[in-house]
Design a protein around this motif. Structure first.
Motif, PDB file in Angstrom:
ATOM      1  N   LEU A  83       0.683  -1.270  -0.043  1.00 41.46           N
ATOM      2  CA  LEU A  83       0.152  -0.187   0.216  1.00 41.46           C
ATOM      3  C   LEU A  83       0.737   1.414   0.072  1.00 41.46           C
ATOM      4  O   LEU A  83       0.415   2.414  -0.719  1.00 41.46           O
ATOM      5  CB  LEU A  83      -0.944  -0.107   1.185  1.00 41.46           C
ATOM      6  N   ASP A  84       1.918   1.203   0.788  1.00 39.01           N
ATOM      7  CA  ASP A  84       2.952   2.458   0.768  1.00 39.01           C
ATOM      8  C   ASP A  84       3.184   2.792  -0.692  1.00 39.01           C
ATOM      9  O   ASP A  84       3.546   4.023  -0.887  1.00 39.01           O
ATOM     10  CB  ASP A  84       4.012   2.103   1.733  1.00 39.01           C
ATOM     11  N   CYS A  85       3.801   1.894  -1.407  1.00 40.17           N
ATOM     12  CA  CYS A  85       4.489   2.078  -2.633  1.00 40.17           C
ATOM     13  C   CYS A  85       3.444   1.746  -3.761  1.00 40.17           C
ATOM     14  O   CYS A  85       3.614   2.009  -5.034  1.00 40.17           O
ATOM     15  CB  CYS A  85       5.576   0.868  -3.058  1.00 40.17           C
ATOM     16  N   GLY A  86       2.118   1.502  -3.573  1.00 43.28           N
ATOM     17  CA  GLY A  86       0.942   1.632  -4.458  1.00 43.28           C
ATOM     18  C   GLY A  86       0.967   0.514  -5.398  1.00 43.28           C
ATOM     19  O   GLY A  86       0.457   0.434  -6.453  1.00 43.28           O
ATOM     20  N   ASN A  87       1.603  -0.627  -4.878  1.00 46.87           N
ATOM     21  CA  ASN A  87       1.569  -2.043  -5.796  1.00 46.87           C
ATOM     22  C   ASN A  87       0.286  -2.656  -5.515  1.00 46.87           C
ATOM     23  O   ASN A  87       0.194  -3.460  -4.444  1.00 46.87           O
ATOM     24  CB  ASN A  87       2.865  -2.618  -5.533  1.00 46.87           C
ATOM     25  N   LEU A  88      -0.661  -2.475  -6.419  1.00 38.95           N
ATOM     26  CA  LEU A  88      -1.886  -3.171  -6.005  1.00 38.95           C
ATOM     27  C   LEU A  88      -1.904  -4.646  -6.310  1.00 38.95           C
ATOM     28  O   LEU A  88      -2.708  -5.342  -5.704  1.00 38.95           O
ATOM     29  CB  LEU A  88      -3.080  -2.510  -7.041  1.00 38.95           C
ATOM     30  N   GLU A  89      -0.934  -5.391  -7.248  1.00 40.92           N
ATOM     31  CA  GLU A  89      -0.936  -6.668  -7.413  1.00 40.92           C
ATOM     32  C   GLU A  89      -0.363  -7.359  -6.186  1.00 40.92           C
ATOM     33  O   GLU A  89      -1.146  -8.320  -5.811  1.00 40.92           O
ATOM     34  CB  GLU A  89       0.035  -6.621  -8.535  1.00 40.92           C
ATOM     35  N   VAL A  90       0.376  -6.902  -5.452  1.00 45.28           N
ATOM     36  CA  VAL A  90       0.916  -7.456  -4.304  1.00 45.28           C
ATOM     37  C   VAL A  90       0.060  -7.380  -3.178  1.00 45.28           C
ATOM     38  O   VAL A  90      -0.243  -8.215  -2.272  1.00 45.28           O
ATOM     39  CB  VAL A  90       2.256  -6.847  -3.847  1.00 45.28           C
ATOM     40  N   ALA A  91      -0.539  -6.080  -3.193  1.00 46.16           N
ATOM     41  CA  ALA A  91      -1.795  -5.900  -2.185  1.00 46.16           C
ATOM     42  C   ALA A  91      -2.714  -6.808  -2.233  1.00 46.16           C
ATOM     43  O   ALA A  91      -3.246  -7.290  -1.278  1.00 46.16           O
ATOM     44  CB  ALA A  91      -2.017  -4.539  -2.166  1.00 46.16           C
ATOM     45  N   ARG A 136      -9.040  -1.213   3.322  1.00 46.22           N
ATOM     46  CA  ARG A 136      -7.954  -0.529   2.980  1.00 46.22           C
ATOM     47  C   ARG A 136      -7.521  -0.668   1.585  1.00 46.22           C
ATOM     48  O   ARG A 136      -7.168   0.447   0.810  1.00 46.22           O
ATOM     49  CB  ARG A 136      -6.869  -0.719   3.999  1.00 46.22           C
ATOM     50  N   LEU A 137      -7.711  -1.816   1.044  1.00 45.04           N
ATOM     51  CA  LEU A 137      -7.452  -2.111  -0.294  1.00 45.04           C
ATOM     52  C   LEU A 137      -8.407  -1.256  -1.423  1.00 45.04           C
ATOM     53  O   LEU A 137      -7.902  -0.640  -2.321  1.00 45.04           O
ATOM     54  CB  LEU A 137      -7.396  -3.654  -0.757  1.00 45.04           C
ATOM     55  N   ALA A 138      -9.521  -1.350  -1.068  1.00 43.36           N
ATOM     56  CA  ALA A 138     -10.682  -0.670  -1.690  1.00 43.36           C
ATOM     57  C   ALA A 138     -10.453   0.716  -1.953  1.00 43.36           C
ATOM     58  O   ALA A 138     -10.266   1.450  -3.157  1.00 43.36           O
ATOM     59  CB  ALA A 138     -12.096  -1.138  -1.081  1.00 43.36           C
ATOM     60  N   GLU A 139      -9.991   1.292  -0.776  1.00 44.03           N
ATOM     61  CA  GLU A 139     -10.031   2.850  -0.792  1.00 44.03           C
ATOM     62  C   GLU A 139      -8.387   3.282  -1.645  1.00 44.03           C
ATOM     63  O   GLU A 139      -8.620   4.186  -2.344  1.00 44.03           O
ATOM     64  CB  GLU A 139      -9.616   3.377   0.810  1.00 44.03           C
ATOM     65  N   GLU A 140      -7.722   2.389  -1.448  1.00 46.19           N
ATOM     66  CA  GLU A 140      -6.277   2.687  -2.212  1.00 46.19           C
ATOM     67  C   GLU A 140      -6.568   2.517  -3.835  1.00 46.19           C
ATOM     68  O   GLU A 140      -5.916   3.083  -4.576  1.00 46.19           O
ATOM     69  CB  GLU A 140      -5.333   1.705  -2.004  1.00 46.19           C
ATOM     70  N   ALA A 141      -7.390   1.389  -4.264  1.00 44.94           N
ATOM     71  CA  ALA A 141      -7.759   1.356  -5.555  1.00 44.94           C
ATOM     72  C   ALA A 141      -8.760   2.292  -6.110  1.00 44.94           C
ATOM     73  O   ALA A 141      -8.431   2.850  -7.134  1.00 44.94           O
ATOM     74  CB  ALA A 141      -8.528  -0.217  -5.651  1.00 44.94           C
ATOM     75  N   ILE A 142      -9.506   2.881  -5.238  1.00 43.33           N
ATOM     76  CA  ILE A 142     -10.026   4.034  -5.650  1.00 43.33           C
ATOM     77  C   ILE A 142      -9.264   5.334  -6.077  1.00 43.33           C
ATOM     78  O   ILE A 142      -9.602   6.136  -6.996  1.00 43.33           O
ATOM     79  CB  ILE A 142     -11.393   4.438  -5.018  1.00 43.33           C
ATOM     80  N   ALA A 162     -11.239  -2.234  -6.556  1.00 40.06           N
ATOM     81  CA  ALA A 162     -12.192  -1.737  -5.796  1.00 40.06           C
ATOM     82  C   ALA A 162     -13.611  -2.437  -5.725  1.00 40.06           C
ATOM     83  O   ALA A 162     -14.265  -2.818  -4.481  1.00 40.06           O
ATOM     84  CB  ALA A 162     -12.391  -0.319  -6.001  1.00 40.06           C
ATOM     85  N   GLU A 163     -14.114  -2.901  -6.873  1.00 38.06           N
ATOM     86  CA  GLU A 163     -15.129  -3.816  -6.970  1.00 38.06           C
ATOM     87  C   GLU A 163     -15.207  -5.215  -6.372  1.00 38.06           C
ATOM     88  O   GLU A 163     -15.990  -5.485  -5.550  1.00 38.06           O
ATOM     89  CB  GLU A 163     -15.594  -4.037  -8.255  1.00 38.06           C
ATOM     90  N   MET A 164     -13.876  -5.829  -6.633  1.00 39.36           N
ATOM     91  CA  MET A 164     -13.569  -7.039  -5.890  1.00 39.36           C
ATOM     92  C   MET A 164     -13.602  -6.942  -4.417  1.00 39.36           C
ATOM     93  O   MET A 164     -14.024  -7.830  -3.477  1.00 39.36           O
ATOM     94  CB  MET A 164     -12.201  -7.421  -6.395  1.00 39.36           C
ATOM     95  N   ALA A 165     -12.884  -5.870  -3.928  1.00 32.58           N
ATOM     96  CA  ALA A 165     -12.758  -5.572  -2.327  1.00 32.58           C
ATOM     97  C   ALA A 165     -14.362  -5.360  -1.762  1.00 32.58           C
ATOM     98  O   ALA A 165     -14.348  -5.961  -0.491  1.00 32.58           O
ATOM     99  CB  ALA A 165     -11.787  -4.341  -2.066  1.00 32.58           C
ATOM    100  N   PHE A 166     -14.950  -4.672  -2.322  1.00 30.98           N
ATOM    101  CA  PHE A 166     -16.300  -4.311  -1.753  1.00 30.98           C
ATOM    102  C   PHE A 166     -17.411  -5.513  -1.830  1.00 30.98           C
ATOM    103  O   PHE A 166     -17.940  -5.933  -0.835  1.00 30.98           O
ATOM    104  CB  PHE A 166     -17.190  -3.101  -2.843  1.00 30.98           C
ATOM    105  N   GLN A 167     -16.837  -6.561  -2.737  1.00 28.26           N
ATOM    106  CA  GLN A 167     -17.687  -7.652  -2.844  1.00 28.26           C
ATOM    107  C   GLN A 167     -17.361  -8.764  -1.618  1.00 28.26           C
ATOM    108  O   GLN A 167     -17.970  -9.427  -1.171  1.00 28.26           O
ATOM    109  CB  GLN A 167     -17.559  -8.430  -4.183  1.00 28.26           C
ATOM    110  N   ARG A 168     -15.859  -8.717  -1.343  1.00 26.50           N
ATOM    111  CA  ARG A 168     -15.415  -9.668  -0.432  1.00 26.50           C
ATOM    112  C   ARG A 168     -16.141  -9.223   0.857  1.00 26.50           C
ATOM    113  O   ARG A 168     -16.267 -10.002   1.826  1.00 26.50           O
ATOM    114  CB  ARG A 168     -13.958  -9.438  -0.214  1.00 26.50           C
TER     115      ARG A 168
END
Length: 664
Positions: free
Chosen positions: A67-75, A90-96, A104-110
């Motif tokens: 999250l610090d370096c903005g790497n969504l794949e690893v997140a 937190r992942l959804a917020e960073e994705a938005i 973000a859609e996948m995180a909200f669904q989870r």
């Protein structure tokens, strides 16, 4: 003495990190006993989370670093391993923030955050999925979400049915009646005849259908576009295939240093290859330079790089920090960099550089008269589009065509300006009409307005440029002529005995390059004035010149009568400074002649000055005597007399300005 052994690996690692010797950092991680969370925290604190990310195995730590370096794949990968609601939120917020709405859609669904999921579908234009959320809300029996989803997708029938199920017959009737569902309204009225009786009286006939806006661009499964940036040196080294963690078995280099994991040889060979590639790009042994060097003392400063001698408006996203994605250049800054015309700088809102250009090109020093023109140009060169009622309007620059109507340059854009040449031509015609009718005060204001507006007209071709220069000269000539005529009238009323000055002003008016109709009027006025004061010789010359212009029969008969009477006594009672046989220009300040030669200037009280000695204004071409250098031009009321100028710039590719030597 007894020596105490110590391991210098830690301070060598920190020094290499500060000096950005990433190949040495990699070597120390592979060969030294560098362990512990403290060192990971140090790397993260110094702003290198992407380095620590590739050498950490713990999912929670990897998630924080990602999250610090903005790497969504690893997140995403680590969030699946942790599988906690807090991580998905937190992942959804960073994705938005990054515009990656599929993640973000996948995180909200989870986490089953249906409210934010519905809103996300509306924002991205996925109305089909939003309607599915409405069905899910019905199955979940969530009344609030169901009503909210009916508003999002504009489903009036479902909204009416929901209100009836909740026993809100008046609201259901009003909703159906307002949206034109007459059958539904009749059913509600028949099933509950008493409830909506008051509601029927409150139906608005001028209501507006509440519906979500139609998306201009459907994003579907594509995230927001991003500007590609060049990978940092540490990323080029650490993101080699040997360094990337794999899903099956990840090599923990921190454990390798402890000796708990056997170090394979293939990764080491790959890292050596990466080191060689990195060394080819930068020196192997950087030298510490206190004035800058590898300490990057200057990279931390956001300093604007000047592109010209003039000051330009600051870009909306200019940043010297290469570690972040630079923002695009603002349209206003593009205009100032693409044009040397002052009007384009004024349209961009850069009034300071526009004033500098006007001063350099035509010598303008009095900008108070041009304030309204500056504001009009800057305000009309942008359009404001409101995307939504709750959002601020978007400011978009209007571009003008360059050459043909469809020739709009994207690489070198120029602004659309509100002052057009056809409008100036119409105003110039109105000014000529006012001059013909003798409304000199009105005509003077019109000529000034045309002259000022021509300064803010866009010049795209040589033909337009020549017209602008010709119209400016015409305005300056007529302003000078009206000043002469109005001063003559003032002398006639206030100083009627000053016959010499009155006769001179009437004679000077006839020598200006005016329209034929106005030359005839000036000759008639000068003929009448000269005959009245007994200057029969000059009156006869004015009458003869008037006949050459073929005036109306009545005027021609009067001119012939003047000639007949003046031939009996061809003398001048009042000597004046006027030689009809010697060409001259009129000084715009003293309103006295400036002859081309020194012949017959004995009557002049002023020192002899020829046209070659005179000063000429770059705006309109009015001549002035040398003693008025540095004073304000009384004709244009804008420029300074005698200032060196470069002239109005021609369109790109044309020859130099014809006025480049004016103001000498």
């Amino acid at each position: 003495m007894q020596g105490i052994p110590y391991d210098p690996a830690e301070y060598q690692f920190k020094l290499a990190l500060v000096l950005r010797q990433y190949d040495k950092v990699l070597h120390l991680m592979e060969t030294s006993n560098l362990v512990g969370q403290a060192l990971i925290a140090y790397v993260r604190k110094k702003g290198y989370p992407e380095i620590a990310l590739h050498f950490v195995q713990d999912p929670s730590t990897r998630f924080e670093l990602a999250l610090d370096c903005g790497n969504l794949e690893v997140a995403v990968e680590t969030a699946k391993m942790i599988d906690k609601d807090s991580c998905w939120n937190r992942l959804a917020e960073e994705a938005i923030l990054q515009g990656n709405h599929p993640v973000a859609e996948m995180a909200f669904q989870r986490v089953q955050n249906y409210a934010r999921l519905s809103f996300l579908y509306i924002v991205t234009g996925e109305y089909a999925k939003a309607r599915k959320m409405l069905k899910i809300a019905e199955l979940r029996k969530d009344i609030v979400s169901r009503f909210q989803d009916t508003l999002f997708v504009g489903d009036v029938e479902n909204r009416v049915r929901l209100l009836r199920e909740l026993g809100q017959a008046p609201l259901a009737y009003l909703t159906a009646k307002t949206h034109g569902l007459e059958d539904e309204a009749e059913q509600i009225l028949s099933s509950c005849p008493d409830a909506p009786s008051d509601a029927a009286k409150n139906v608005k006939t001028k209501s507006v259908y509440f519906t979500p806006p139609v998306p201009v661009l459907r994003l579907a499964d594509k995230p927001w576009p991003k500007v590609e940036r060049k990978a940092e040196p540490q990323e080029q080294i650490f993101q080699t295939p040997a360094r990337r963690p794999s899903a099956g078995g990840q090599t923990d280099f921190w454990k390798e240093a402890e000796g708990t994991v056997e170090t394979p040889q293939a990764p080491r060979r790959a890292s050596i290859t990466a080191l060689r590639n990195a060394r080819e790009q930068k020196p192997a042994e950087p030298v510490v330079d206190l004035d800058g060097g590898d300490w990057d003392l200057d990279e931390e400063l956001e300093l604007a790089t000047p592109t010209s001698d003039l000051k330009s408006p600051t870009s909306d996203g200019a940043s010297a920090d290469t570690s972040s994605t630079p923002k695009g250049m603002s349209m206003a800054l593009k205009w100032t960099q693409s044009s040397n015309q002052a009007v384009d700088h004024a349209a961009a809102g850069s009034f300071e550089t526009a004033m500098q250009l006007y001063h350099q090109q035509v010598g303008i020093v009095n900008f108070q008269r041009l304030k309204s023109f500056f504001l009009s140009v800057s305000q009309s060169s942008f359009a404001f589009i409101s995307p939504d009622g709750c959002c601020p309007p978007l400011r978009m620059g209007l571009l003008r065509s360059q050459g043909t109507e469809s020739d709009v340059s994207i690489e070198r854009p120029l602004p659309e300006v509100c002052f057009k040449l056809p409008v100036a031509e119409q105003q110039l015609t109105a000014a000529h009409r006012a001059t013909t009718m003798g409304k000199f005060s009105e005509a003077l204001g019109l000529y000034h307005r045309v002259l000022f507006s021509l300064l803010f007209a866009s010049v795209a071709t040589n033909e337009v440029y020549e017209k602008v220069q010709r119209y400016m000269a015409t305005c300056a000539t007529y302003i000078l002529g009206i000043n002469i005529e109005m001063l003559r009238k003032d002398f006639t009323v206030e100083q009627p005995d000053n016959s010499k000055r009155i006769l001179e002003l009437s004679a000077y008016f006839t020598r200006l390059p005016l329209e034929p109709e106005h030359i005839r009027l000036s000759l008639r006025s000068a003929m009448t004035t000269a005959y009245k004061y007994g200057n029969y010789k000059i009156a006869m010359s004015f009458a003869q010149a008037l006949l050459e212009l073929k005036p109306s029969p009545n005027v021609a008969d009067k001119a012939r009568a003047v000639i007949t009477n003046c031939e009996r006594n061809p003398t001048d009672k009042v000597p004046i400074e006027f030689d009809p046989f010697n060409k001259f220009k009129i000084c715009g300040k003293s309103l006295t002649p400036i002859y081309e030669t020194t012949t017959n200037i004995s009557n002049s009280q002023a020192p002899p000055v020829t046209v070659n000695d005179a000063l000429r204004s770059a705006l309109g071409g009015t001549y002035f005597r040398p003693e008025y250098r540095g004073q304000l031009d009384p004709v244009t009321e804008l420029t300074q007399i005698g200032v060196q100028t470069t002239g109005m710039p021609r369109p790109t590719g044309a020859s130099d300005s014809i006025h480049s030597n004016w103001g000498r």
